[in-house]
Design an enzyme around this catalytic site. Structure first.
Site, PDB file in Angstrom:
ATOM      1  N   GLU A  89       0.816  -1.206   0.000  1.00  0.00           N
ATOM      2  CA  GLU A  89       0.000   0.000   0.000  1.00  0.00           C
ATOM      3  C   GLU A  89       0.853   1.260   0.000  1.00  0.00           C
ATOM      4  O   GLU A  89       0.528   2.236  -0.664  1.00  0.00           O
ATOM      5  CB  GLU A  89      -0.888  -0.033   1.246  1.00  0.00           C
ATOM      6  CG  GLU A  89      -2.171   0.727   1.107  1.00  0.00           C
ATOM      7  CD  GLU A  89      -3.087   0.432   2.302  1.00  0.00           C
ATOM      8  OE1 GLU A  89      -3.227  -0.757   2.645  1.00  0.00           O
ATOM      9  OE2 GLU A  89      -3.640   1.381   2.859  1.00  0.00           O
ATOM     10  N   ASP A  90       1.951   1.219   0.708  1.00  0.00           N
ATOM     11  CA  ASP A  90       2.715   2.450   0.950  1.00  0.00           C
ATOM     12  C   ASP A  90       4.033   2.560   0.198  1.00  0.00           C
ATOM     13  O   ASP A  90       4.639   3.627   0.178  1.00  0.00           O
ATOM     14  CB  ASP A  90       2.996   2.597   2.458  1.00  0.00           C
ATOM     15  CG  ASP A  90       1.704   2.747   3.261  1.00  0.00           C
ATOM     16  OD1 ASP A  90       0.689   3.130   2.642  1.00  0.00           O
ATOM     17  OD2 ASP A  90       1.718   2.470   4.468  1.00  0.00           O
TER      18      ASP A  90
END
Ligand code: MN
Length: 740
Positions: A89-90
């Protein structure tokens, strides 16, 4: 995997990681500490330069989540996935392939399972639109999580650990965000933790959310718990000491005894729901005794009842009769030394872990450390995952809506090993087999559902355990297409049936037709001649000849029943046209006449295609007049043995009609020969109703021809002429017509 898990040597193991690995080593000696350390190292690299709202390096978060997961005694893969849970996600540079390559498919599947769905790029939106978009995304993300959880509940354990740490560190976020996250926690995550039976986590999440959402009440209740504490803990300590002493006197074993913590949010909830004062709820003293074995539980119960007077109606044996979710314990209530009642729970270590960690504990014990048998374990898991509607604890309407929605479109079933397989609703064991592995579908012969043999067309229910029965030489059955549900299975089956050659299709079509005729008590041979099938083909755009028709039946594109009805119609017409009539002579023999009154209907059997002049025999059928067979016909020979009373002698002089007869000619040269045969047939004004040529070897041809002849004389004339050609190796009169 042969990864080396190499870490640069100037790297220093952080203290928190070191502490976690120490705990892990103490927990179990099969932990791959090197691999877990490497996962942390990679996560740290990937999150480098990222910080949390609080200002600390991002890596602290995944490490804290992994620590919670370790405390729940999860396996290596879950710990690693927890360390990597925010990477996809990051960290835009990290590819899923990298994760699967370094840590395997299971880890990747879990990381993907906890990764939020990306929100669609948003332009200018009103506040209302933003709220709607946010809610939709939450619902979608939840759907995805529930699906991932149904496949592998470890995903949910990570997600809950993630949420727990986020709640613990919520203070650094702006207040509106705190409220939103706390609400979501009460709405979704705490009920999910309860759903999985991870009570320990449910209570922590609730108390943290409670603090954010109702700060005043939280403060009030925690202060009151604190002030009543000295008095209560004195009473508790007395009780613990008294019981412990009795245990020692008896030489009984005990693992642990302690006061049971009361959870602030549950006190608050009871006060609100039951509209009662704090004292009425909190007055109660609660103790828990943990022992080794089930027998120890009952020994402990005896000792407790010896120490304090039991309140008779308040004893429950959840060991003999576990709660539906698998919970086991002995519950009793006694009058304590100072006259106030004490609630006491007695359970084994394993029972305790199940009560605290729920599904997670079942998972931990699946390697056979505990004697909870497989069926029970599956039953519990099923119960936890699928019985949403009946769950009173599931207070959140939002979660109920999403999950009801989800489970009304999908069916979740189990392999005998306990793996969850999701299928479209109303799927069958055939869909299940193809979903697990194409080969299992292709060789499927039967299925057991929850231990009982069941038809392959049975619709599966949530939580069914499916055991497949396969045979290596089995092949899919055409009628599966009638009931399979998933598009995947349908396309696999269609692909398979298409791949079979047309001949095999036709062969299967022929068998299906024959079977259907026999089902009606009819002789298939009578109806399935080439000429009849040709008539069917003539009525269709997509079929040219009999083989096409049969192949289409074999492929399931034509209904067997429809064709049978059509053929029955066609053959009746043919009879009328072919109708020959007979009368009895003075000698009692039947002779044919072309017309007459009160005559019996006589038909020519299709199996051997008798013609005038042949040695024939009449077979008296049941309701279809007399069938004329050649004496050499296998059917006639069979009747002669089985039902000789139905055979009648018969003579058949030429009657001016022509009859079709099949010939098979083997020759060395086909082109020239075809010309010559045509010439002979033309000269004798013989009609050809079918002709097929097949090359057998390089220079050998097989010619199948159907000719219309008056009688045996006519036929033998033709056969002699044809056999006179030097190219002809052999010429044979066939039984029946050409059918392929
Ligand atoms: Mn996270």
């Amino acid at each position: 995997m042969t990864a080396a898990y190499d870490i640069s040597h100037d790297w220093e193991e952080p203290e928190d990681l070191h502490a976690m690995l120490q705990i892990l080593r103490a927990q179990r000696d099969d932990a791959n500490v090197r691999r877990i350390r490497y996962a942390f190292f990679r996560a740290e690299q990937w999150h480098a330069g990222q910080y949390r709202q609080s200002g600390e390096a991002y890596i602290h978060h995944p490490l804290a989540v992994a620590r919670i997961v370790v405390d729940m005694r999860m396996d290596d893969d879950t710990i690693i996935a927890a360390l990597l849970h925010d990477v996809l996600e990051d960290c835009p540079d990290v590819k899923p392939e990298t994760i699967s390559k370094e840590f395997g498919e299971d880890v990747l599947a879990m990381v993907e399972g906890v990764t939020k769905l990306r929100s669609a790029p948003q332009g200018e939106m009103t506040r209302r639109q933003q709220v709607i978009a946010e809610n939709t995304r939450t619902a979608e993300t939840l759907r995805k999580m529930l699906l991932a959880m149904a496949k592998d509940f470890r995903v949910m354990v990570i997600k809950l650990a993630d949420r727990l740490h986020n709640m613990q560190t919520l203070g650094s976020l702006p207040p509106p965000k705190q409220t939103r996250i706390a609400n979501e926690t009460l709405d979704i995550y705490a009920p999910l933790a309860a759903r999985l039976g991870i009570w320990q986590m449910k209570w922590q999440l609730e108390d943290l959310a409670f603090q954010v959402l109702h700060p005043v009440e939280f403060k009030d209740i925690s202060e009151r718990v604190a002030t009543t504490h000295p008095q209560r803990s004195r009473e508790l300590d007395e009780a613990i000491l008294a019981i412990k002493t009795k245990f020692e006197e008896r030489g009984a074993k005990m693992v642990d005894i302690r006061g049971r913590p009361k959870h602030l949010y549950s006190i608050f909830n009871k006060m609100v729901k039951q509209n009662v004062g704090f004292e009425q709820i909190y007055d109660l003293l609660a103790l828990r005794i943990i022992v080794e074995t089930v027998t120890d539980c009952y020994v402990a119960l005896g000792i407790v009842h010896e120490t304090y007077m039991p309140i008779p109606s308040l004893f429950y044996d959840y060991i003999a009769k576990p709660k539906p979710n698998g919970y086991q314990s002995l519950h009793t209530k006694v009058i304590g030394g100072s006259g106030s009642p004490i609630e006491i729970q007695i359970r084994t270590v394993a029972m305790h872990e199940i009560a605290e960690f729920g599904v997670a504990a079942h998972w931990t014990y699946k390697e056979g450390k505990m004697a909870l048998d497989e069926t029970r374990r599956l039953g519990v898991l099923r119960e936890q995952l699928f019985d949403w509607n009946s769950d009173q604890r599931l207070s959140s309407d939002f979660l109920r809506t999403v999950s009801t929605d989800l489970f009304s479109e999908q069916t979740f079933v189990f392999t005998p090993k306990g793996d969850v397989i999701d299928l479209p609703k109303d799927s069958t064991p055939v869909d299940f087999a193809f979903r697990v592995h194409t080969q299992l579908g292709m060789t499927l012969v039967g299925a057991r559902i929850n231990g009982h043999m069941a038809p392959l067309s049975t619709k599966l229910n949530n939580g069914d355990v499916i055991e497949l029965i396969n045979r290596s030489n089995a092949t899919p059955s055409m009628d599966w297409l009638e009931f399979v549900k998933s598009a995947h299975t349908r396309s696999k089956l269609r692909g398979y049936f298409r791949k079979l050659t047309k001949f095999e299709d036709a062969q299967r079509g022929r068998e299906a037709l024959e079977k259907e005729f026999r089902y009606f008590g009819l002789d298939p041979k009578h109806f399935m001649g080439e000429d009849h099938l040709q008539k069917i083909a003539d009525t269709m755009d997509s079929a040219e000849n009999a083989t096409d028709v049969l192949a289409k039946i074999g492929l399931g594109q034509l209904s067997v029943r429809t064709i049978v009805n059509k053929l029955r119609g066609t053959v009746v017409e043919t009879h009328t046209a072919d109708r020959i009539e007979v009368t009895k002579t003075k000698e009692g023999k039947l002779t044919l006449v072309t017309s007459g009154i009160d005559n019996v209907m006589v038909n020519r059997a299709k199996c051997c295609s008798a013609i005038p002049g042949d040695e024939v025999v009449g077979y008296v059928t049941r309701g279809r007049g007399i069938m004329i067979h050649r004496k050499v016909c296998p059917n006639a020979l069979a009747y002669a043995t089985a039902e000789p009373e139905r055979l009648i002698p018969y003579t058949w002089p030429p009657d001016g009609n022509v009859y079709a007869v099949g010939l098979k000619i083997m020759s060395v040269n086909r082109t020239g020969l075809l010309m010559d045969i045509s010439t002979i047939l033309g000269e004798s004004k013989t009609n050809v109703s079918a002709l097929k040529v097949k090359t057998i070897q390089n220079h050998t041809a097989e010619i199948d021809v159907t000719v219309d002849v008056k009688d045996t004389e006519h036929l033998s004339h033709l056969m002699t002429k044809i056999s006179n050609f030097s190219d002809v190796i052999s010429i044979l009169r066939m039984f029946g017509r050409i059918t392929k």
